[in-house]
Design a protein around this motif. Structure first.
Motif, short mmCIF file in Angstrom:
data_model
loop_
_atom_site.label_atom_id
_atom_site.label_comp_id
_atom_site.label_asym_id
_atom_site.label_seq_id
_atom_site.Cartn_x
_atom_site.Cartn_y
_atom_site.Cartn_z
N GLN A 13 -0.68 -20.55 11.24
CA GLN A 13 -0.10 -19.76 10.17
C GLN A 13 -1.15 -18.82 9.59
O GLN A 13 -2.31 -19.19 9.42
N PRO A 14 -0.76 -17.59 9.27
CA PRO A 14 -1.72 -16.61 8.75
C PRO A 14 -2.10 -16.92 7.31
O PRO A 14 -1.43 -17.68 6.62
N THR A 15 -3.20 -16.31 6.87
CA THR A 15 -3.66 -16.49 5.50
C THR A 15 -3.62 -15.18 4.73
O THR A 15 -4.23 -15.05 3.68
N HIS A 16 -2.88 -14.20 5.26
CA HIS A 16 -2.85 -12.89 4.62
C HIS A 16 -2.12 -12.94 3.28
O HIS A 16 -1.33 -13.84 3.01
N GLN A 17 -2.40 -11.93 2.44
CA GLN A 17 -1.69 -11.81 1.18
C GLN A 17 -0.35 -11.12 1.44
O GLN A 17 -0.28 -10.11 2.13
N ALA A 18 0.72 -11.68 0.90
CA ALA A 18 2.04 -11.10 1.10
C ALA A 18 2.11 -9.73 0.42
O ALA A 18 1.53 -9.50 -0.64
N VAL A 19 2.82 -8.81 1.06
CA VAL A 19 3.01 -7.47 0.51
C VAL A 19 4.31 -7.45 -0.27
O VAL A 19 5.33 -7.99 0.18
N ASP A 20 4.28 -6.82 -1.43
CA ASP A 20 5.48 -6.68 -2.25
C ASP A 20 6.51 -5.87 -1.46
O ASP A 20 6.28 -4.70 -1.14
N SER A 21 7.63 -6.49 -1.14
CA SER A 21 8.63 -5.83 -0.30
C SER A 21 9.21 -4.59 -0.97
O SER A 21 9.53 -3.60 -0.30
N ARG A 22 9.33 -4.61 -2.31
CA ARG A 22 9.86 -3.43 -3.00
C ARG A 22 8.89 -2.27 -2.93
O ARG A 22 9.30 -1.12 -2.73
N MET A 23 7.60 -2.56 -3.09
CA MET A 23 6.61 -1.51 -2.98
C MET A 23 6.57 -0.96 -1.56
O MET A 23 6.49 0.25 -1.34
N PHE A 24 6.65 -1.86 -0.58
CA PHE A 24 6.64 -1.42 0.82
C PHE A 24 7.82 -0.49 1.08
O PHE A 24 7.68 0.55 1.73
N ALA A 25 8.99 -0.85 0.57
CA ALA A 25 10.18 -0.02 0.78
C ALA A 25 10.02 1.34 0.11
O ALA A 25 10.45 2.37 0.65
N SER A 26 9.40 1.37 -1.07
CA SER A 26 9.20 2.63 -1.78
C SER A 26 8.27 3.54 -1.00
O SER A 26 8.51 4.75 -0.88
N VAL A 27 7.19 2.97 -0.47
CA VAL A 27 6.24 3.77 0.31
C VAL A 27 6.90 4.28 1.58
O VAL A 27 6.72 5.44 1.97
N GLU A 28 7.66 3.41 2.23
CA GLU A 28 8.35 3.83 3.45
C GLU A 28 9.29 5.00 3.17
O GLU A 28 9.38 5.95 3.94
N ASP A 29 10.00 4.92 2.05
CA ASP A 29 10.91 6.01 1.67
C ASP A 29 10.13 7.30 1.45
O ASP A 29 10.56 8.38 1.87
N ILE A 40 -8.57 12.38 4.37
CA ILE A 40 -7.64 11.36 4.82
C ILE A 40 -8.32 10.01 4.69
O ILE A 40 -9.44 9.82 5.17
N ARG A 41 -7.64 9.06 4.06
CA ARG A 41 -8.22 7.76 3.81
C ARG A 41 -7.25 6.64 4.20
O ARG A 41 -6.05 6.87 4.40
N THR A 42 -7.80 5.43 4.27
CA THR A 42 -7.02 4.23 4.60
C THR A 42 -7.01 3.30 3.39
O THR A 42 -8.08 3.00 2.84
N PHE A 43 -5.82 2.84 3.00
CA PHE A 43 -5.67 1.99 1.82
C PHE A 43 -4.98 0.69 2.19
O PHE A 43 -3.91 0.70 2.81
N ALA A 44 -5.58 -0.43 1.80
CA ALA A 44 -4.94 -1.73 2.00
C ALA A 44 -3.79 -1.87 1.01
O ALA A 44 -3.97 -1.68 -0.19
N LEU A 45 -2.60 -2.20 1.51
CA LEU A 45 -1.44 -2.28 0.63
C LEU A 45 -1.61 -3.33 -0.46
O LEU A 45 -1.12 -3.16 -1.58
N ASN A 46 -2.30 -4.43 -0.15
CA ASN A 46 -2.43 -5.48 -1.16
C ASN A 46 -3.43 -5.13 -2.26
O ASN A 46 -3.61 -5.91 -3.19
N ARG A 47 -4.08 -3.96 -2.16
CA ARG A 47 -4.97 -3.52 -3.23
C ARG A 47 -4.33 -2.47 -4.12
O ARG A 47 -4.94 -2.02 -5.09
#
Length: 327
Positions: free
Chosen positions: A134-150, A205-212
């Motif tokens: 099982q992974p140990t990653h931090q879960a991503v807020d699904s609502r935030m993910f959906a907003s960014v995808e939009d 251009i930069r890279t951002f971790a979603l959990n931050r």
């Protein structure tokens, strides 16, 4: 009994009854599935009219039969046994991504497809031969993910507050950014979702971790992705997801002991391996972000030596000196 099964499963059953020359009729099949005869009649009409199944009714035997041989029912023949086994095993592998975006959607989709597999398929036994950590990653807020995808799909700028790395100065740890979101990127090595885009604060251009990302909102201000942007070219200039504009030639020697694992995977798109006579090897890459390379190399201890550039050697000397003083 089996009334919860979808129509496609009923049609699979009808197909098998026809192949076995049982001459099924609507009443018998409806009783088996505990549905109305009209529902079964609609299933048969669908198979005959849309799937072009050669189904005819025998008045003497009071049941249906296949008038021609060789016709195949799509749902029963699309997946071979090994393909079905692979699909079942995928549901086990998917568990390692629990808590990540789209996990629930993909799980439901696989469950729906599994309903269409033959009931006597031995593929269900496959689950017992897999063990997935099982992974140990931090879960991503699904609502935030959906907003960014939009925002990505609609090409709209976003504003956000972002926490930088822990080693950043406290005054710079959390910053406000306006970003042109280009695309998502998932790193398997870090088990983390990232957002890649143009940052107006850094003018690059930069890279951002979603959990931050602490807060986020989608604006109504449009942007365009430059035609010159290529995700492959961008990632070639990164190491461990740290980006640098100008790549640098890096050369690292690994001992014979460590070299056996270095050969087993690809560390960077630009890498070249030079085998040495004593079993050791030299890994050459053209990357930026020397600080990320430094942190990576320190994990190998005395099994790796940075040969070039000199700047990387000096960075390692300083870091190891401070570590030595601490101990």
């Amino acid at each position: 009994m089996v009334q919860s099964r979808p129509p496609i499963v009923r049609m699979q059953y009808i197909d098998q009854q026809l192949r076995d020359n049982h001459y099924p009729n609507c009443t018998k099949i409806a009783k088996y599935f505990e549905v109305s005869s009209k529902s079964i009649q609609r299933d048969i009409d669908y198979m005959r009219d849309l799937l072009h199944a050669p189904i005819e009714y025998d008045r003497k035997k009071r049941g249906y039969f296949y008038e021609e041989e060789g016709w195949s029912y799509l749902a029963a023949t699309t997946l071979e046994l090994r393909e079905a086994e692979a699909l079942i095993a995928t549901t086990k592998v998917l568990q390692q991504y629990q808590g990540t975006p789209y996990y629930n959607e993909v799980s439901r989709a696989l469950d729906k497809v599994r309903q269409y597999l033959p009931e006597n398929s031995a593929a269900n036994q496959l689950l017992s031969v897999y063990s997935i950590e099982q992974p140990t990653h931090q879960a991503v807020d699904s609502r935030m993910f959906a907003s960014v995808e939009d925002a990505i799909r609609r090409r709209l700028k976003i504003t956000m507050t972002y926490r930088a790395s822990y080693r950043a100065a406290s005054s710079e740890a959390v910053t406000e950014r306006t970003l042109h979101p280009y695309m998502f990127h998932y790193s398997q090595s870090r088990d983390t979702w990232y957002l890649i885009g143009y940052c107006e604060l850094r003018k690059d251009i930069r890279t951002f971790a979603l959990n931050r990302i602490r807060t986020l909102s989608v604006t109504e201000h449009p942007f365009t992705v430059p035609e010159s942007f290529s995700i492959d070219e961008y990632l070639e200039k990164t190491f461990d997801l740290i980006h640098a504009t100008e790549p640098i030639d890096v050369s690292i020697r690994f001992t014979p002991f460590q070299a056996q694992w270095i050969r087993e995977r690809s560390w960077h798109p630009s890498q070249e391996l030079l085998e040495l006579g004593d079993g050791s090897l030299i890994l050459k890459m053209k990357v930026g972000a020397l600080d990320a390379v430094k942190r990576w190399l320190m994990g190998f201890g005395e099994e790796a030596e940075a040969l070039e550039p000199q700047e990387l050697r000096e960075m390692l000397q300083d870091e190891l000196g401070r570590a030595r003083d601490m101990y």
